[in-house]
Design a protein around this motif. Structure first.
Motif, PDB file in Angstrom:
ATOM      1  N   GLY A 169      -3.727  -3.315   1.438  1.00 63.30           N
ATOM      2  CA  GLY A 169      -4.000  -2.350   0.382  1.00 63.30           C
ATOM      3  C   GLY A 169      -5.169  -1.433   0.662  1.00 63.30           C
ATOM      4  O   GLY A 169      -5.969  -1.661   1.568  1.00 63.30           O
ATOM      5  N   GLU A 170      -5.242  -0.371  -0.137  1.00 61.42           N
ATOM      6  CA  GLU A 170      -6.325   0.604  -0.022  1.00 61.42           C
ATOM      7  C   GLU A 170      -7.277   0.352  -1.199  1.00 61.42           C
ATOM      8  O   GLU A 170      -6.948   0.664  -2.357  1.00 61.42           O
ATOM      9  CB  GLU A 170      -5.728   2.017  -0.067  1.00 61.42           C
ATOM     10  N   SER A 222      -9.137   4.483   3.962  1.00 69.52           N
ATOM     11  CA  SER A 222      -8.466   5.423   4.855  1.00 69.52           C
ATOM     12  C   SER A 222      -8.941   6.848   4.580  1.00 69.52           C
ATOM     13  O   SER A 222      -8.471   7.780   5.202  1.00 69.52           O
ATOM     14  CB  SER A 222      -6.960   5.301   4.672  1.00 69.52           C
ATOM     15  N   CYS A 235       0.865  -1.184   0.000  1.00 73.02           N
ATOM     16  CA  CYS A 235       0.000   0.000   0.000  1.00 73.02           C
ATOM     17  C   CYS A 235       0.896   1.226   0.000  1.00 73.02           C
ATOM     18  O   CYS A 235       1.921   1.251   0.668  1.00 73.02           O
ATOM     19  CB  CYS A 235      -0.898   0.011   1.232  1.00 73.02           C
ATOM     20  N   PHE A 291       1.228   3.167  11.566  1.00 72.11           N
ATOM     21  CA  PHE A 291       1.004   2.034  12.480  1.00 72.11           C
ATOM     22  C   PHE A 291       0.705   0.745  11.724  1.00 72.11           C
ATOM     23  O   PHE A 291       0.341  -0.266  12.318  1.00 72.11           O
ATOM     24  CB  PHE A 291      -0.194   2.347  13.392  1.00 72.11           C
ATOM     25  N   CYS A 292       0.805   0.766  10.374  1.00 67.77           N
ATOM     26  CA  CYS A 292       0.361  -0.367   9.546  1.00 67.77           C
ATOM     27  C   CYS A 292       1.564  -1.032   8.894  1.00 67.77           C
ATOM     28  O   CYS A 292       2.333  -0.364   8.193  1.00 67.77           O
ATOM     29  CB  CYS A 292      -0.624   0.128   8.488  1.00 67.77           C
ATOM     30  N   LEU A 301       0.042   4.248   0.953  1.00 65.30           N
ATOM     31  CA  LEU A 301      -0.433   5.360   1.785  1.00 65.30           C
ATOM     32  C   LEU A 301       0.309   5.536   3.110  1.00 65.30           C
ATOM     33  O   LEU A 301       0.113   6.525   3.807  1.00 65.30           O
ATOM     34  CB  LEU A 301      -1.941   5.246   1.994  1.00 65.30           C
ATOM     35  N   GLU A 302       1.105   4.553   3.457  1.00 67.53           N
ATOM     36  CA  GLU A 302       2.067   4.725   4.553  1.00 67.53           C
ATOM     37  C   GLU A 302       1.503   5.182   5.890  1.00 67.53           C
ATOM     38  O   GLU A 302       2.101   6.039   6.564  1.00 67.53           O
ATOM     39  CB  GLU A 302       3.160   5.709   4.138  1.00 67.53           C
ATOM     40  N   CYS A 303       0.366   4.656   6.301  1.00 67.04           N
ATOM     41  CA  CYS A 303      -0.079   4.921   7.673  1.00 67.04           C
ATOM     42  C   CYS A 303       1.012   4.358   8.590  1.00 67.04           C
ATOM     43  O   CYS A 303       1.507   3.251   8.372  1.00 67.04           O
ATOM     44  CB  CYS A 303      -1.414   4.249   7.936  1.00 67.04           C
ATOM     45  N   THR A 314       1.597  -3.170   6.474  1.00 66.79           N
ATOM     46  CA  THR A 314       1.476  -3.149   5.003  1.00 66.79           C
ATOM     47  C   THR A 314       1.997  -1.818   4.477  1.00 66.79           C
ATOM     48  O   THR A 314       2.775  -1.765   3.518  1.00 66.79           O
ATOM     49  CB  THR A 314      -0.004  -3.308   4.561  1.00 66.79           C
ATOM     50  N   GLY A 315       1.578  -0.727   5.105  1.00 64.67           N
ATOM     51  CA  GLY A 315       2.006   0.605   4.678  1.00 64.67           C
ATOM     52  C   GLY A 315       3.509   0.789   4.796  1.00 64.67           C
ATOM     53  O   GLY A 315       4.136   1.416   3.939  1.00 64.67           O
TER      54      GLY A 315
HETATM   55 FE1  SF4 Z   1      -3.071   2.847   5.655  1.00 64.01          FE
HETATM   56 FE2  SF4 Z   1      -4.880   0.953   5.022  1.00 64.01          FE
HETATM   57 FE3  SF4 Z   1      -2.742   1.383   3.456  1.00 64.01          FE
HETATM   58 FE4  SF4 Z   1      -2.396   0.265   5.835  1.00 64.01          FE
HETATM   59  S1  SF4 Z   1      -3.513  -0.625   4.132  1.00 64.01           S
HETATM   60  S2  SF4 Z   1      -1.161   1.936   4.913  1.00 64.01           S
HETATM   61  S3  SF4 Z   1      -3.968   1.297   7.039  1.00 64.01           S
HETATM   62  S4  SF4 Z   1      -4.383   2.819   3.850  1.00 64.01           S
END
Ligand code: SF4
Ligand code: SAH
Length: 364
Positions: free
Chosen positions: A164-165, A198, A111, A117-118, A113-115, A120-121
């Protein structure tokens, strides 16, 4: 190259058959064979004329993603790992409960989007899944789980909450949703299919017109300052815009509330003042809260909030009349909990940068 029929919803399949000079009901038949009958080859489709089967064989395939591994947790949670090429896998998780069975599906490899705490990000972005790879997850799980003794499908609910988003892979996700809802596909109710985002505002607006299903929004913070930090997309679509988009979505949604997901990060977003601020933030938006105790991963830099603090937070929301649940952590022993999915995304850093430019650039 042969056409992969798994990428088609009923409309696209009907169109494809029309081009072959075939009648629309053939598309329905083939759709049922693939998604309800679990057929992988045209040979199995015994009620199609031999000549049609031969024609299909020549030009098309039912391209089911390759299964790399399947696991079952002590608590009944199951997990499938599908091969999506270039050394990557995506994961699908099934969570059995007494009243329903929920399948958690991935939409992207990694993903962008780099949150913070995630996991995957943190691993970066590789690519979007095709519609076939998205619906292929349901195909495999449905084949493995089948129906209950009462002849009801074991999978009653689908949530797009894996890797993923989903709104960043809009077209393929909408095609997969269309197959999930179709009576010739999986026949799931719109109310039982949930997209989690997100907060990609323009795509939320499109989804409510194109394929209104239940919506979960990853809120995670009660003000822009904290949200900017942990959900970088907030810099592009701040809370005011996000809340307005939620209200617009509700005008077309199959359920009359939005589910807000809220990860509980010790000392970051879990204080009583945050809960009070949250109550104000959502006061004009019918919603339910799902508090997710943070699932740790190596070098995350975060800690899970204590149960005591989670309960205090929950009580404040409940007292303000907001229905609030705390998500149980399931499938811990097979790394199937939220934000723990799929070990190793082969990060294509350049590609990630490109995607971030698209999604995270601040608006002019
Ligand atoms: Fe953010 Fe969701 Fe992507 Fe994780 S999967 S980085 S929580 S948007
Ligand atoms: N990209 C989408 C859907 C996938 S994530 C989204 O962000 O909504 C599904 C949920 O798990 C989101 O609410 C996400 O914020 C949450 N999540 C991610 N990492 C987590 C972690 N380490 N612990 C707990 N929840 C996490």
């Amino acid at each position: 190259m042969k056409t992969n029929l798994l990428n088609f919803d009923l409309n696209a399949l009907t169109e494809h058959f029309a081009q072959m000079g075939e009648k629309p009901f053939r598309a329905k038949q083939v759709m049922r064979w693939i998604h309800q009958g679990g057929a992988e080859s045209f040979d199995e489709m015994t009620d199609l004329a031999k000549s049609l089967r031969a024609k299909l064989q020549e030009k098309a395939v039912v391209g089911i993603p390759v299964l790399m591994a399947a696991q079952e947790s002590r608590d009944g949670t199951r997990k499938w790992l599908l091969d999506v090429g270039t050394g990557n896998g995506v994961e699908t998780v099934f969570i059995p409960e007494t009243e329903r069975g929920t399948l958690c599906i991935s939409s992207q490899v990694g993903c962008a989007l780099e949150c913070t705490f995630c996991s995957t990000g943190r691993q970066g972005f590789n690519r979007n899944l095709t519609a076939a790879e998205i619906i292929g997850q349901l195909w495999w799980a449905n084949k493995a789980l089948g129906v209950t003794p009462k002849n009801e499908r074991v999978i009653s609910n689908v949530v797009m909450m894996g890797m993923g988003e989903p709104m960043a892979n809009y077209d393929n996700v909408v095609t997969a949703l269309s197959i999930m809802l179709d009576d010739h596909g999986y026949g799931l109710s719109r109310r039982r299919v949930t997209v989690s985002t997100s907060g990609m505002v323009p795509q939320m607006d499109r989804l409510k017109e194109d394929m209104p299903v239940a919506l979960a929004v990853s809120l995670h913070a009660s003000n822009d300052k904290v949200r900017d930090e942990i959900v970088p997309l907030n810099k592009k679509y701040p809370l005011k815009e996000l809340m307005a988009a939620c209200n617009r979505y509700l005008t077309k949604a199959p359920r009359d509330f939005i589910t807000f997901e809220y990860v509980m990060l010790d000392g970051v977003n879990d204080k009583p003042e945050h809960a009070h601020e949250l109550v104000q933030l959502v006061k004009d938006t019918p919603c339910k809260f799902n508090l997710i105790p943070f699932n740790p991963f190596p070098n995350s830099g975060y800690e899970r909030s204590s149960n005591k603090n989670i309960n205090i937070f929950k009580e404040i929301l409940m007292e303000a009349g907001l229905v609030t649940t705390v998500r149980k952590t399931r499938g811990d022993d097979i790394d199937a909990a939220c934000g723990q999915l799929a070990g190793q995304v082969q990060d294509k850093t350049k590609r990630q940068e490109k995607w971030q430019q698209i999604y995270l650039e601040t608006k002019p």
